[in-house]
Design an enzyme around this catalytic site. Structure first.
Site, PDB file in Angstrom:
ATOM      1  N   CYS A  47       0.841  -1.198   0.000  1.00 39.61           N
ATOM      2  CA  CYS A  47       0.000   0.000   0.000  1.00 39.61           C
ATOM      3  C   CYS A  47       0.877   1.248   0.000  1.00 39.61           C
ATOM      4  O   CYS A  47       1.817   1.354   0.797  1.00 39.61           O
ATOM      5  CB  CYS A  47      -0.914  -0.009   1.223  1.00 39.61           C
ATOM      6  SG  CYS A  47      -1.926   1.482   1.366  1.00 39.61           S
ATOM      7  N   CYS A  50       0.485   3.113   3.603  1.00 41.04           N
ATOM      8  CA  CYS A  50       0.947   2.605   4.900  1.00 41.04           C
ATOM      9  C   CYS A  50       1.954   1.459   4.794  1.00 41.04           C
ATOM     10  O   CYS A  50       2.470   1.003   5.811  1.00 41.04           O
ATOM     11  CB  CYS A  50      -0.243   2.157   5.741  1.00 41.04           C
ATOM     12  SG  CYS A  50      -1.143   0.742   5.060  1.00 41.04           S
ATOM     13  N   CYS A  65      -6.301  -5.212 -19.496  1.00 31.67           N
ATOM     14  CA  CYS A  65      -7.103  -4.035 -19.170  1.00 31.67           C
ATOM     15  C   CYS A  65      -6.265  -2.771 -18.966  1.00 31.67           C
ATOM     16  O   CYS A  65      -6.816  -1.677 -18.909  1.00 31.67           O
ATOM     17  CB  CYS A  65      -7.954  -4.308 -17.929  1.00 31.67           C
ATOM     18  SG  CYS A  65      -6.993  -4.649 -16.439  1.00 31.67           S
ATOM     19  N   CYS A  96      -7.373  -0.663   1.126  1.00 35.71           N
ATOM     20  CA  CYS A  96      -6.444  -1.164   2.135  1.00 35.71           C
ATOM     21  C   CYS A  96      -7.209  -1.212   3.450  1.00 35.71           C
ATOM     22  O   CYS A  96      -7.821  -0.219   3.855  1.00 35.71           O
ATOM     23  CB  CYS A  96      -5.232  -0.241   2.243  1.00 35.71           C
ATOM     24  SG  CYS A  96      -4.117  -0.686   3.599  1.00 35.71           S
ATOM     25  N   CYS A  99      -5.277   1.397   6.204  1.00 33.93           N
ATOM     26  CA  CYS A  99      -5.333   2.869   6.147  1.00 33.93           C
ATOM     27  C   CYS A  99      -6.486   3.404   5.299  1.00 33.93           C
ATOM     28  O   CYS A  99      -6.598   4.616   5.119  1.00 33.93           O
ATOM     29  CB  CYS A  99      -4.010   3.437   5.659  1.00 33.93           C
ATOM     30  SG  CYS A  99      -3.681   3.189   3.896  1.00 33.93           S
ATOM     31  N   HIS A 102      -7.889   3.836  -1.242  1.00 37.43           N
ATOM     32  CA  HIS A 102      -8.552   3.219  -2.403  1.00 37.43           C
ATOM     33  C   HIS A 102      -7.487   2.534  -3.249  1.00 37.43           C
ATOM     34  O   HIS A 102      -6.459   3.122  -3.574  1.00 37.43           O
ATOM     35  CB  HIS A 102      -9.262   4.298  -3.226  1.00 37.43           C
ATOM     36  CG  HIS A 102      -9.750   3.819  -4.550  1.00 37.43           C
ATOM     37  ND1 HIS A 102     -10.881   3.044  -4.677  1.00 37.43           N
ATOM     38  CD2 HIS A 102      -9.267   4.008  -5.799  1.00 37.43           C
ATOM     39  CE1 HIS A 102     -11.064   2.780  -5.972  1.00 37.43           C
ATOM     40  NE2 HIS A 102     -10.103   3.354  -6.662  1.00 37.43           N
ATOM     41  N   HIS A 105     -10.678  -2.036  -7.976  1.00 36.70           N
ATOM     42  CA  HIS A 105     -11.912  -2.821  -7.930  1.00 36.70           C
ATOM     43  C   HIS A 105     -11.600  -4.286  -8.166  1.00 36.70           C
ATOM     44  O   HIS A 105     -10.559  -4.626  -8.721  1.00 36.70           O
ATOM     45  CB  HIS A 105     -12.902  -2.309  -8.985  1.00 36.70           C
ATOM     46  CG  HIS A 105     -13.386  -0.938  -8.702  1.00 36.70           C
ATOM     47  ND1 HIS A 105     -12.702   0.199  -9.104  1.00 36.70           N
ATOM     48  CD2 HIS A 105     -14.476  -0.497  -8.017  1.00 36.70           C
ATOM     49  CE1 HIS A 105     -13.358   1.267  -8.686  1.00 36.70           C
ATOM     50  NE2 HIS A 105     -14.445   0.874  -8.026  1.00 36.70           N
ATOM     51  N   ASP A 109     -14.118 -12.081 -13.107  1.00 37.55           N
ATOM     52  CA  ASP A 109     -13.716 -12.603 -14.417  1.00 37.55           C
ATOM     53  C   ASP A 109     -12.227 -12.940 -14.493  1.00 37.55           C
ATOM     54  O   ASP A 109     -11.617 -12.882 -15.550  1.00 37.55           O
ATOM     55  CB  ASP A 109     -14.090 -11.614 -15.520  1.00 37.55           C
ATOM     56  CG  ASP A 109     -13.409 -10.252 -15.352  1.00 37.55           C
ATOM     57  OD1 ASP A 109     -12.640 -10.066 -14.385  1.00 37.55           O
ATOM     58  OD2 ASP A 109     -13.659  -9.370 -16.188  1.00 37.55           O
ATOM     59  N   ARG A 117     -10.479 -11.025 -10.380  1.00 43.93           N
ATOM     60  CA  ARG A 117      -9.498 -10.106 -10.981  1.00 43.93           C
ATOM     61  C   ARG A 117      -9.481  -8.830 -10.147  1.00 43.93           C
ATOM     62  O   ARG A 117     -10.359  -7.999 -10.235  1.00 43.93           O
ATOM     63  CB  ARG A 117      -9.864  -9.781 -12.428  1.00 43.93           C
ATOM     64  CG  ARG A 117      -8.977  -8.705 -13.035  1.00 43.93           C
ATOM     65  CD  ARG A 117      -9.261  -8.482 -14.517  1.00 43.93           C
ATOM     66  NE  ARG A 117     -10.638  -8.162 -14.814  1.00 43.93           N
ATOM     67  CZ  ARG A 117     -11.114  -6.925 -15.046  1.00 43.93           C
ATOM     68  NH1 ARG A 117     -10.304  -5.880 -15.012  1.00 43.93           N
ATOM     69  NH2 ARG A 117     -12.398  -6.756 -15.307  1.00 43.93           N
ATOM     70  N   CYS A 119      -8.262  -5.499  -9.960  1.00 45.80           N
ATOM     71  CA  CYS A 119      -7.791  -4.504 -10.919  1.00 45.80           C
ATOM     72  C   CYS A 119      -7.363  -3.285 -10.096  1.00 45.80           C
ATOM     73  O   CYS A 119      -8.206  -2.545  -9.588  1.00 45.80           O
ATOM     74  CB  CYS A 119      -8.932  -4.183 -11.880  1.00 45.80           C
ATOM     75  SG  CYS A 119      -8.492  -3.099 -13.221  1.00 45.80           S
TER      76      CYS A 119
END
Length: 130
Positions: A47, A50, A65, A96, A99, A102, A105, A109, A117, A119
């Site tokens: 992360c 943190c 992707c 995470c 902390c 973001h 997602h 699939d 997955r 991503c």
């Protein structure tokens, strides 16, 4: 698990503006532009906020992707999933669990053995080579 909480000013001082926009404001980097989307060397992805270990390189795969993709988290306790209904979609956001940064997602699939997955934005992570 010890949660990490910092004032916004500290997040802004510790992260680059781009990292802050993704990790703290739930932004997304453009596909095929992140620092790790095509990294193939062995190591651990941590992360950016943190340092918590999130994903191992041996679970990374090319999903086509444009973002780093993994079929499982290194330790499921280190990531949290929440429903995301932004942008007129219903998705599962990955954060995470230490902390609340973001990460990206998760989608149903991915390849075996999990069929998932993750991503993940490169800007949400720091790579630690083996």
């Amino acid at each position: 698990m010890n949660k990490i909480s910092k004032p916004d000013a500290q997040w802004r001082a510790e992260l680059t503006p781009e990292e802050y926009a993704v990790a703290r404001l739930k932004g997304t980097e453009r596909p095929f532009t992140g620092r790790y989307w095509d990294t193939t060397e062995p190591g651990i992805y941590r992360c950016v906020g943190c340092g918590t270990p999130l994903f191992a390189s041996d679970t990374k795969f090319d999903a086509g992707c444009g973002w780093p993709s993994y079929f499982e988290a290194l330790d499921p306790a280190n990531v949290r999933e929440e429903t995301d209904t932004t942008h007129g979609m219903v998705r599962t956001e990955v954060l995470c669990n230490v902390c609340d940064s973001h990460l990206g997602h998760v989608f149903p699939d991915g390849p075996p053995p999990t069929g998932r997955r993750y991503c993940i934005n490169s800007l949400s992570m720091k790579f630690e080579p083996k």
